[in-house]
Motif scaffolding. Structure first.
Motif, PDB file in Angstrom:
ATOM      1  N   ARG A 106     -10.267   6.064  -5.134  1.00  0.00           N
ATOM      2  CA  ARG A 106      -9.278   6.133  -3.910  1.00  0.00           C
ATOM      3  C   ARG A 106     -11.198   6.605  -2.865  1.00  0.00           C
ATOM      4  N   LEU A 107     -11.507   6.146  -2.185  1.00  0.00           N
ATOM      5  CA  LEU A 107     -12.533   6.102  -0.927  1.00  0.00           C
ATOM      6  C   LEU A 107     -12.150   7.241   0.027  1.00  0.00           C
ATOM      7  N   ARG A 108     -13.228   7.996   0.598  1.00  0.00           N
ATOM      8  CA  ARG A 108     -12.370   9.061   0.916  1.00  0.00           C
ATOM      9  C   ARG A 108     -13.583   8.715   2.493  1.00  0.00           C
ATOM     10  N   LEU A 109     -13.422   9.013   3.233  1.00  0.00           N
ATOM     11  CA  LEU A 109     -14.517   9.383   4.515  1.00  0.00           C
ATOM     12  C   LEU A 109     -13.629  10.464   5.220  1.00  0.00           C
ATOM     13  N   SER A 110     -14.433  11.250   5.989  1.00  0.00           N
ATOM     14  CA  SER A 110     -14.517  12.710   6.829  1.00  0.00           C
ATOM     15  C   SER A 110     -15.199  12.574   6.934  1.00  0.00           C
ATOM     16  N   THR A 111     -14.843  13.985   7.881  1.00  0.00           N
ATOM     17  CA  THR A 111     -15.778  14.168   9.216  1.00  0.00           C
ATOM     18  C   THR A 111     -15.353  15.803   9.779  1.00  0.00           C
ATOM     19  N   THR A 112     -16.353  16.635   9.505  1.00  0.00           N
ATOM     20  CA  THR A 112     -16.533  18.284   9.934  1.00  0.00           C
ATOM     21  C   THR A 112     -16.948  18.637  10.896  1.00  0.00           C
ATOM     22  N   GLY A 124     -11.029  15.312  10.678  1.00  0.00           N
ATOM     23  CA  GLY A 124     -10.516  14.449  10.048  1.00  0.00           C
ATOM     24  C   GLY A 124     -10.953  13.775   9.242  1.00  0.00           C
ATOM     25  N   GLN A 125     -10.319  12.463   8.744  1.00  0.00           N
ATOM     26  CA  GLN A 125     -10.215  11.868   7.885  1.00  0.00           C
ATOM     27  C   GLN A 125      -9.202  11.007   7.388  1.00  0.00           C
ATOM     28  N   VAL A 126      -9.619   9.912   6.340  1.00  0.00           N
ATOM     29  CA  VAL A 126      -8.978   9.122   5.770  1.00  0.00           C
ATOM     30  C   VAL A 126      -9.308   8.938   4.552  1.00  0.00           C
ATOM     31  N   GLU A 127      -8.631   8.044   4.159  1.00  0.00           N
ATOM     32  CA  GLU A 127      -8.435   8.047   2.051  1.00  0.00           C
ATOM     33  C   GLU A 127      -7.956   6.447   1.882  1.00  0.00           C
ATOM     34  N   PHE A 128      -8.795   5.541   1.560  1.00  0.00           N
ATOM     35  CA  PHE A 128      -8.426   3.428   1.103  1.00  0.00           C
ATOM     36  C   PHE A 128      -8.558   3.691  -0.178  1.00  0.00           C
ATOM     37  N   ASP A 129      -7.084   2.862  -1.103  1.00  0.00           N
ATOM     38  CA  ASP A 129      -7.688   2.984  -2.131  1.00  0.00           C
ATOM     39  C   ASP A 129      -8.585   1.754  -2.249  1.00  0.00           C
ATOM     40  N   LEU A 170     -14.819   1.736  12.397  1.00  0.00           N
ATOM     41  CA  LEU A 170     -13.592   2.796  11.815  1.00  0.00           C
ATOM     42  C   LEU A 170     -14.007   4.089  12.905  1.00  0.00           C
ATOM     43  N   ILE A 171     -13.261   4.538  13.483  1.00  0.00           N
ATOM     44  CA  ILE A 171     -13.999   5.334  14.269  1.00  0.00           C
ATOM     45  C   ILE A 171     -12.547   6.949  14.614  1.00  0.00           C
ATOM     46  N   ILE A 172     -13.428   7.909  13.985  1.00  0.00           N
ATOM     47  CA  ILE A 172     -12.897   9.205  13.451  1.00  0.00           C
ATOM     48  C   ILE A 172     -12.399  10.477  14.960  1.00  0.00           C
ATOM     49  N   ASN A 173     -11.571  10.969  14.439  1.00  0.00           N
ATOM     50  CA  ASN A 173     -12.105  11.990  15.501  1.00  0.00           C
ATOM     51  C   ASN A 173     -10.810  13.141  14.407  1.00  0.00           C
ATOM     52  N   SER A 194       0.609  -1.408   0.190  1.00  0.00           N
ATOM     53  CA  SER A 194       0.156  -0.067  -0.303  1.00  0.00           C
ATOM     54  C   SER A 194       0.948   1.553  -0.010  1.00  0.00           C
ATOM     55  N   ARG A 195       0.079   2.631  -0.106  1.00  0.00           N
ATOM     56  CA  ARG A 195       0.723   3.495  -0.047  1.00  0.00           C
ATOM     57  C   ARG A 195      -0.115   4.734   1.024  1.00  0.00           C
ATOM     58  N   GLN A 196       0.499   4.973   1.198  1.00  0.00           N
ATOM     59  CA  GLN A 196      -0.061   6.089   3.056  1.00  0.00           C
ATOM     60  C   GLN A 196      -0.793   7.704   1.695  1.00  0.00           C
ATOM     61  N   LEU A 197      -1.699   7.250   1.641  1.00  0.00           N
ATOM     62  CA  LEU A 197      -2.164   9.063   0.828  1.00  0.00           C
ATOM     63  C   LEU A 197      -2.356  10.529   1.885  1.00  0.00           C
ATOM     64  N   GLN A 198      -3.508   9.936   2.657  1.00  0.00           N
ATOM     65  CA  GLN A 198      -3.982  10.632   3.405  1.00  0.00           C
ATOM     66  C   GLN A 198      -4.510  10.611   4.584  1.00  0.00           C
ATOM     67  N   VAL A 199      -4.242  11.074   5.614  1.00  0.00           N
ATOM     68  CA  VAL A 199      -5.128  10.733   6.972  1.00  0.00           C
ATOM     69  C   VAL A 199      -4.429  12.665   8.017  1.00  0.00           C
ATOM     70  N   ARG A 200      -6.018  12.159   8.424  1.00  0.00           N
ATOM     71  CA  ARG A 200      -6.292  13.813   9.269  1.00  0.00           C
ATOM     72  C   ARG A 200      -6.558  13.615  10.507  1.00  0.00           C
ATOM     73  N   GLY A 201      -6.491  14.401  11.538  1.00  0.00           N
ATOM     74  CA  GLY A 201      -6.842  13.328  12.717  1.00  0.00           C
ATOM     75  C   GLY A 201      -6.823  11.968  13.727  1.00  0.00           C
ATOM     76  N   SER A 202      -7.233  11.497  14.043  1.00  0.00           N
ATOM     77  CA  SER A 202      -7.157  10.479  15.045  1.00  0.00           C
ATOM     78  C   SER A 202      -8.491   9.563  14.224  1.00  0.00           C
ATOM     79  N   VAL A 203      -7.574   8.026  13.731  1.00  0.00           N
ATOM     80  CA  VAL A 203      -8.483   7.219  12.823  1.00  0.00           C
ATOM     81  C   VAL A 203      -7.989   6.018  13.574  1.00  0.00           C
ATOM     82  N   GLU A 204      -8.981   4.983  14.269  1.00  0.00           N
ATOM     83  CA  GLU A 204      -8.665   4.215  15.003  1.00  0.00           C
ATOM     84  C   GLU A 204     -10.336   2.493  14.504  1.00  0.00           C
ATOM     85  N   THR A 205      -9.593   2.472  14.752  1.00  0.00           N
ATOM     86  CA  THR A 205     -10.796   0.674  14.909  1.00  0.00           C
ATOM     87  C   THR A 205     -10.854  -0.299  15.500  1.00  0.00           C
TER      88      THR A 205
END
Length: 174
Positions: free
Chosen positions: A127-133, A65-70, A48-51, A23-34
């Motif tokens: 690319r699928l991006r999940l974000s919370t603002t 807070g966001q995370v992106e998946f390939d 998937l828990i995003i702060n 995998s290649r890391q693309l983008q994570v902002r905030g805290s992402v955990e499972t």
């Protein structure tokens, strides 16, 4: 209740979000955990828990807070239950968005106790991006980290493809 800064779970996250060596890391902002979280009194396994985090180096702080998946264009559907964790601040509201290849697929404005069932067509998406603002103001957990107290939960999140046509797990890129 005192809440500490979220800690990432050690080891690989549960299927389907297992990270693969190529995998290649693309983008994570905030805290992402499972892990497991509760939304509206209902336990959400494999979440998937995003702060969101305050990025104060901008003129106006971002509260994202966001995370992106390939997905590698291998999948057909993305399904989840999205909402704020039951320990979220009562008055807080978050804008939750799902983007595919930069195009908004859906968005929800959610508060405590509100949840939405999500079932999206992700055919051909790389690319699928999940974000919370955070909308408005909320107390941060710790000023040195500036993580906001409320968590956005993507409960039992999964991607679905045709049997035999997809790799076993999408690649987490963050």
């Amino acid at each position: 209740m005192t809440r500490t800064r979220p800690q990432p779970i050690r080891g690989p996250p549960p299927t389907p979000w297992r990270r693969r060596d190529h995998s290649r890391q693309l983008q994570v902002r905030g805290s992402v955990e499972t892990g497991q979280a509760t939304v509206g009194g209902v336990a959400q396994p494999r979440s998937l828990i995003i702060n969101a985090v305050a990025y104060s180096y901008h003129e106006e702080p971002l509260k994202v807070g966001q995370v992106e998946f390939d997905l590698g264009r291998h999948f057909l559907r993305f399904q989840t239950t999205v909402g704020l964790a039951d320990d979220a601040t009562s008055s807080v509201k978050y804008l939750v968005e799902v983007h595919g290849d930069g195009r908004r697929l859906t968005e929800y404005t959610l508060g405590l106790g509100e949840a939405e069932q999500v079932d999206l067509d992700v055919t051909g998406i790389l690319r699928l991006r999940l974000s919370t603002t955070l909308l408005g103001e909320e107390e941060t957990v710790d000023s040195s980290y500036a993580y906001y107290r409320s968590s956005t939960v993507f409960g039992d999140a999964r991607v679905i493809g045709r049997q035999g046509a997809v790799p076993p797990n999408p690649t987490a890129t963050g």
